[in-house]
Design an enzyme around this catalytic site. Structure first.
Site, mmCIF file in Angstrom:
data_model
loop_
_atom_site.group_PDB
_atom_site.id
_atom_site.type_symbol
_atom_site.label_atom_id
_atom_site.label_comp_id
_atom_site.label_asym_id
_atom_site.label_seq_id
_atom_site.Cartn_x
_atom_site.Cartn_y
_atom_site.Cartn_z
ATOM 1 N N TYR A 38 0.825 -1.221 0.000
ATOM 2 C CA TYR A 38 0.000 0.000 0.000
ATOM 3 C C TYR A 38 0.857 1.268 0.000
ATOM 4 O O TYR A 38 0.331 2.369 -0.167
ATOM 5 C CB TYR A 38 -0.956 0.034 1.209
ATOM 6 N N LEU A 177 -17.226 -3.723 2.492
ATOM 7 C CA LEU A 177 -18.291 -2.867 1.947
ATOM 8 C C LEU A 177 -18.378 -3.073 0.436
ATOM 9 O O LEU A 177 -18.934 -2.245 -0.276
ATOM 10 C CB LEU A 177 -18.010 -1.393 2.264
ATOM 11 N N LYS A 217 -12.174 0.224 4.793
ATOM 12 C CA LYS A 217 -11.337 1.395 4.540
ATOM 13 C C LYS A 217 -12.239 2.631 4.549
ATOM 14 O O LYS A 217 -13.287 2.646 3.888
ATOM 15 C CB LYS A 217 -10.655 1.277 3.182
HETATM 16 P P1 NAP Z 1 -14.089 -1.474 1.421
HETATM 17 O O1 NAP Z 1 -13.613 -1.252 2.792
HETATM 18 O O2 NAP Z 1 -15.110 -2.519 1.178
HETATM 19 O O3 NAP Z 1 -14.674 -0.115 0.784
HETATM 20 C C1 NAP Z 1 -13.958 1.079 0.811
HETATM 21 C C2 NAP Z 1 -14.766 2.121 0.058
HETATM 22 O O4 NAP Z 1 -15.995 2.363 0.751
HETATM 23 C C3 NAP Z 1 -14.050 3.452 -0.036
HETATM 24 O O5 NAP Z 1 -14.369 4.000 -1.299
HETATM 25 C C4 NAP Z 1 -14.666 4.260 1.093
HETATM 26 O O6 NAP Z 1 -14.671 5.642 0.811
HETATM 27 C C5 NAP Z 1 -16.075 3.746 1.081
HETATM 28 N N1 NAP Z 1 -16.713 3.829 2.416
HETATM 29 C C6 NAP Z 1 -16.168 3.455 3.598
HETATM 30 N N2 NAP Z 1 -17.058 3.604 4.598
HETATM 31 C C7 NAP Z 1 -18.173 4.113 4.058
HETATM 32 C C8 NAP Z 1 -19.417 4.485 4.585
HETATM 33 N N3 NAP Z 1 -19.683 4.338 5.880
HETATM 34 N N4 NAP Z 1 -20.351 5.001 3.743
HETATM 35 C C9 NAP Z 1 -20.090 5.125 2.416
HETATM 36 N N5 NAP Z 1 -18.917 4.758 1.841
HETATM 37 C C10 NAP Z 1 -17.966 4.260 2.660
HETATM 38 O O7 NAP Z 1 -12.869 -1.783 0.427
HETATM 39 P P2 NAP Z 1 -11.317 -2.100 0.501
HETATM 40 O O8 NAP Z 1 -10.531 -0.884 0.757
HETATM 41 O O9 NAP Z 1 -11.021 -2.920 -0.720
HETATM 42 O O10 NAP Z 1 -11.153 -3.125 1.736
HETATM 43 C C11 NAP Z 1 -10.899 -2.718 3.061
HETATM 44 C C12 NAP Z 1 -9.453 -2.993 3.474
HETATM 45 O O11 NAP Z 1 -9.132 -4.370 3.336
HETATM 46 C C13 NAP Z 1 -8.411 -2.321 2.575
HETATM 47 O O12 NAP Z 1 -8.339 -0.936 2.760
HETATM 48 C C14 NAP Z 1 -7.185 -3.100 2.973
HETATM 49 O O13 NAP Z 1 -6.701 -2.656 4.240
HETATM 50 C C15 NAP Z 1 -7.765 -4.517 3.039
HETATM 51 N N6 NAP Z 1 -7.626 -5.265 1.756
HETATM 52 C C16 NAP Z 1 -6.824 -6.365 1.752
HETATM 53 C C17 NAP Z 1 -6.659 -7.103 0.598
HETATM 54 C C18 NAP Z 1 -5.773 -8.323 0.611
HETATM 55 O O14 NAP Z 1 -5.410 -8.820 -0.464
HETATM 56 N N7 NAP Z 1 -5.447 -8.833 1.780
HETATM 57 C C19 NAP Z 1 -7.333 -6.747 -0.585
HETATM 58 C C20 NAP Z 1 -8.187 -5.641 -0.548
HETATM 59 C C21 NAP Z 1 -8.331 -4.912 0.629
HETATM 60 P P3 NAP Z 1 -13.696 6.681 1.540
HETATM 61 O O15 NAP Z 1 -12.312 6.156 1.399
HETATM 62 O O16 NAP Z 1 -13.939 7.936 0.782
HETATM 63 O O17 NAP Z 1 -14.110 6.802 2.978
#
Ligand code: NAP
Length: 263
Positions: A38, A177, A217
């Site tokens: 990241y 999410l 996130k």
């Molecule tokens: P996520 O958490 O499912 O979604 C993040 C998105 O949702 C962002 O655009 C965020 O916007 C928005 N959001 C967050 N809270 C919200 C709310 N309450 N209302 C409306 N929109 C909201 O997606 P992700 O980032 O893919 O997954 C979460 C974490 O998992 C990552 O950040 C990372 O740490 C980890 N991850 C790990 C892997 C792996 O291979 N191990 C892969 C993917 C992700 P804003 O940013 O504008 O708040």
């Protein structure tokens, strides 16, 4: 492991990421998820240092990228991660993917050494299928604490949840999410409207009801707070059943080096 953490993938503007981490910790989060890939470990470390919360009270997880999984590179890259994070240990270190330079014998021996020296408090894996976890367990002396995988109501990971329950493995849901797309699902939005909360909270509460840790996130105060408030949302058995019955399926993260069975 605190059941709600802050995800930081793509929170890669340095000052913003520092601020998101500081805000989340001061609001009550006690778990932060980052990764070498990241490119924000330095900002995450600064955010932890800036927050009015002791480092020992924060559950900090990072991941070793696929090109750093030879024994030598695990040691060297983790040392660099710790420097960037401004700490001398992490609570959880994951193998990010069973891909690239991953070699169960060599990679996991290095993880065992880090575990024995106290540099990492727990060994984790990410994007592993049960067969990969089985192989990892054969090679590791340390327990496999957690598997971090994509999980949300449109990717409920039923087989992995059964395997985890049978073998004492924690599951951590990434993209809980659906990368912001939970707002498009009519069942989730209907349950959300009934409670007067967001569909984000419903997805997080459903995962928690399944015993799964979530790491949404969020960048600004509003999303960070909204997700934290999911901890006080209780879903009824009927609501959980309606969400279980969603039959659309969608995987958001499927790079070409993902395990073959992902198709
Ligand atoms: P996520 O958490 O499912 O979604 C993040 C998105 O949702 C962002 O655009 C965020 O916007 C928005 N959001 C967050 N809270 C919200 C709310 N309450 N209302 C409306 N929109 C909201 O997606 P992700 O980032 O893919 O997954 C979460 C974490 O998992 C990552 O950040 C990372 O740490 C980890 N991850 C790990 C892997 C792996 O291979 N191990 C892969 C993917 C992700 P804003 O940013 O504008 O708040």
């Amino acid at each position: 492991m605190p059941m709600l953490g802050l995800g930081t993938w793509e929170n890669d503007d340095h000052d913003q990421c520092v601020e998101s981490v500081r805000t989340a910790l001061e609001m009550g989060y006690r778990h932060v998820d980052t990764a070498q890939a990241y490119r924000n470990e330095d900002a995450v470390g600064e955010g932890i240092a800036a927050a009015d919360v002791d480092r020992e009270d924060v559950f900090l997880a990072t991941k070793v990228w696929t090109s750093n999984l030879s024994a030598e590179d695990v040691h060297a890259s983790v040392e660099d991660s710790l420097d960037r994070l401004g700490t001398d240990y992490v609570d959880l270190l994951y193998v990010h993917w069973p891909a690239g330079d991953y070699d169960p014998g060599e990679t996991l021996q290095a993880f065992d050494e880090l575990y024995d020296s106290g540099t990492i408090e727990r060994v984790g894996v990410s994007n592993f299928e049960p067969e990969h976890v089985e192989t990892a367990r054969e090679h590791l002396d340390a327990p496999v604490f957690a598997n971090q995988v994509e999980m949300h109501p449109l990717l409920p990971q039923t087989e992995l949840r059964e395997y985890a329950a049978e073998t004492g493995l924690e599951l951590v849901a990434y993209s809980p999410l659906k990368r912001g797309e939970v707002f498009d699902d009519p069942t989730l939005t209907a349950v959300a409207d009934e409670h007067g909360v967001s569909a984000a909270q419903v997805s997080l509460a459903w995962l928690r009801e399944k015993g799964v840790t979530t790491i949404p996130k969020a960048t600004g105060d509003e999303h960070i707070r909204d997700n934290l408030e999911s901890l006080s949302l209780s879903l009824s058995d009927d609501e959980i059943g309606r969400i279980d019955d969603i039959d659309s399926r969608d995987r958001q993260v499927h790079p070409d080096f993902a395990p073959e069975a992902w198709g």
